[in-house]
Scaffold this motif. Structure first.
Motif, mmCIF file in Angstrom:
data_model
loop_
_atom_site.group_PDB
_atom_site.id
_atom_site.type_symbol
_atom_site.label_atom_id
_atom_site.label_comp_id
_atom_site.label_asym_id
_atom_site.label_seq_id
_atom_site.Cartn_x
_atom_site.Cartn_y
_atom_site.Cartn_z
ATOM 1 N N ALA A 2 72.371 46.086 -24.175
ATOM 2 C CA ALA A 2 72.014 47.495 -24.041
ATOM 3 C C ALA A 2 71.361 47.977 -25.327
ATOM 4 O O ALA A 2 71.672 47.496 -26.421
ATOM 5 C CB ALA A 2 73.258 48.331 -23.745
ATOM 6 N N VAL A 3 70.433 48.905 -25.175
ATOM 7 C CA VAL A 3 69.784 49.525 -26.327
ATOM 8 C C VAL A 3 70.363 50.925 -26.478
ATOM 9 O O VAL A 3 70.316 51.726 -25.532
ATOM 10 C CB VAL A 3 68.258 49.595 -26.139
ATOM 11 C CG1 VAL A 3 67.615 50.331 -27.326
ATOM 12 C CG2 VAL A 3 67.676 48.189 -26.001
ATOM 13 N N ILE A 4 70.937 51.210 -27.623
ATOM 14 C CA ILE A 4 71.588 52.511 -27.853
ATOM 15 C C ILE A 4 70.843 53.270 -28.937
ATOM 16 O O ILE A 4 70.611 52.742 -30.029
ATOM 17 C CB ILE A 4 73.067 52.333 -28.285
ATOM 18 C CG1 ILE A 4 73.838 51.528 -27.239
ATOM 19 C CG2 ILE A 4 73.718 53.696 -28.499
ATOM 20 C CD1 ILE A 4 74.227 50.167 -27.682
ATOM 21 N N GLN A 25 59.553 57.708 -29.126
ATOM 22 C CA GLN A 25 58.202 57.227 -29.382
ATOM 23 C C GLN A 25 58.196 55.756 -29.774
ATOM 24 O O GLN A 25 57.336 54.985 -29.334
ATOM 25 C CB GLN A 25 57.560 58.066 -30.503
ATOM 26 C CG GLN A 25 57.222 59.489 -30.103
ATOM 27 C CD GLN A 25 56.176 59.541 -28.997
ATOM 28 O OE1 GLN A 25 55.075 59.044 -29.156
ATOM 29 N NE2 GLN A 25 56.532 60.140 -27.873
ATOM 30 N N PHE A 26 59.169 55.371 -30.590
ATOM 31 C CA PHE A 26 59.278 53.972 -30.991
ATOM 32 C C PHE A 26 59.548 53.084 -29.780
ATOM 33 O O PHE A 26 58.923 52.026 -29.622
ATOM 34 C CB PHE A 26 60.415 53.824 -32.007
ATOM 35 C CG PHE A 26 60.749 52.395 -32.337
ATOM 36 C CD1 PHE A 26 59.994 51.679 -33.246
ATOM 37 C CD2 PHE A 26 61.825 51.761 -31.713
ATOM 38 C CE1 PHE A 26 60.304 50.355 -33.550
ATOM 39 C CE2 PHE A 26 62.134 50.444 -32.000
ATOM 40 C CZ PHE A 26 61.366 49.734 -32.919
ATOM 41 N N ASN A 31 57.715 49.138 -25.714
ATOM 42 C CA ASN A 31 58.127 48.814 -24.338
ATOM 43 C C ASN A 31 59.625 48.532 -24.233
ATOM 44 O O ASN A 31 60.060 47.554 -23.616
ATOM 45 C CB ASN A 31 57.340 47.609 -23.807
ATOM 46 C CG ASN A 31 55.856 47.890 -23.698
ATOM 47 O OD1 ASN A 31 55.460 48.955 -23.214
ATOM 48 N ND2 ASN A 31 55.032 46.964 -24.160
ATOM 49 N N ILE A 32 60.398 49.413 -24.878
ATOM 50 C CA ILE A 32 61.859 49.291 -24.854
ATOM 51 C C ILE A 32 62.439 50.485 -24.100
ATOM 52 O O ILE A 32 61.962 51.609 -24.237
ATOM 53 C CB ILE A 32 62.430 49.277 -26.291
ATOM 54 C CG1 ILE A 32 61.906 48.056 -27.053
ATOM 55 C CG2 ILE A 32 63.952 49.286 -26.279
ATOM 56 C CD1 ILE A 32 62.246 48.074 -28.527
ATOM 57 N N LEU A 66 71.354 48.664 -31.710
ATOM 58 C CA LEU A 66 71.612 50.044 -32.124
ATOM 59 C C LEU A 66 70.405 50.532 -32.921
ATOM 60 O O LEU A 66 70.040 49.938 -33.931
ATOM 61 C CB LEU A 66 72.877 50.106 -32.980
ATOM 62 C CG LEU A 66 73.253 51.460 -33.583
ATOM 63 C CD1 LEU A 66 73.521 52.488 -32.475
ATOM 64 C CD2 LEU A 66 74.469 51.326 -34.487
ATOM 65 N N ILE A 67 69.782 51.613 -32.447
ATOM 66 C CA ILE A 67 68.595 52.149 -33.109
ATOM 67 C C ILE A 67 68.903 53.524 -33.695
ATOM 68 O O ILE A 67 69.456 54.393 -33.017
ATOM 69 C CB ILE A 67 67.410 52.286 -32.118
ATOM 70 C CG1 ILE A 67 67.092 50.940 -31.473
ATOM 71 C CG2 ILE A 67 66.179 52.822 -32.849
ATOM 72 C CD1 ILE A 67 65.962 50.997 -30.459
#
Length: 199
Positions: A2-4, A25-26, A31-32, A66-67
């Motif tokens: 998962a991308v959080i 935007q990132f 393409n995430i 984690l972003i």
């Protein structure tokens, strides 16, 4: 996996929109898809277990990403940043930050970079603290009064800059009430001022 997206602001005067926009935007550019958002308004000085980030660290799964807009959103102290990164890396999760362009994973290069960043941030905070203390000591040594200005309650009419006049009126026998009327301040303000001057 998962991308959080993690967003934190330290006060109600700040908004989460800017960080949210940056991460969106990132993600779009790369393409995430951000699967989950964590937003909180709380100081990073608060204990990690009292922040949503603390709960998130417990829930991270292998391969999660984690972003954050910048690494300072995660924590301020060396120990806390290192603890957060260590927890993520031990769970085989990645930490990405946009401002610093970090892509920290479970590899030696990432660990060295994480340590270097945490150490430099801690050193910088200590230097700022030392400069502040040195500056205050310098001001104090020069004889200047620290803290609230003398007679601050009468700042608007600057009684403290009319010390001689107030003393002359008092020596002439004028009452505090009369002096207050002449100076266009309250009697209490004049009384406090006179008491502080020791007249």
């Amino acid at each position: 996996m998962a991308v959080i997206g993690y967003i934190r602001v330290s006060s109600n005067k700040q908004t989460v929109q800017h960080q949210h926009y940056e991460i969106e935007q990132f993600a779009e550019h790369n393409n995430i898809t951000v699967d989950k958002w964590i937003e909180e308004t709380i100081s990073s000085r608060k204990a990690l277990n009292k922040r949503q980030l603390g709960q998130l660290l417990d829930e991270l799964q292998d391969g999660d990403i984690l972003i954050a807009a910048e690494i300072s959103r995660l924590g301020r102290s060396l120990l806390e940043v290192m603890h957060i990164l260590e927890t993520c890396l031990n769970k085989n999760c990645q930490v990405w930050t946009l401002k610093e362009n970090y892509r920290l994973g479970n590899d030696i290069q990432s660990k060295v970079m994480a340590f270097a960043f945490g150490l430099s941030a801690e050193i910088e905070r200590n230097l700022i603290s030392q400069r502040t203390k040195a500056s205050l000591e310098s001001v104090k040594a020069s004889g200047k009064r620290l803290g609230r200005p003398f007679a601050a309650q009468s700042r608007k009419l600057k009684l403290s800059r009319n010390t001689k006049k107030v003393k002359e009126l008092l020596d002439m026998g004028l009452t505090k009430y009369r002096i207050a009327k002449m100076m266009d301040v309250s009697t209490a303000t004049v009384s406090n001022f006179i008491n502080r001057m020791g007249w």
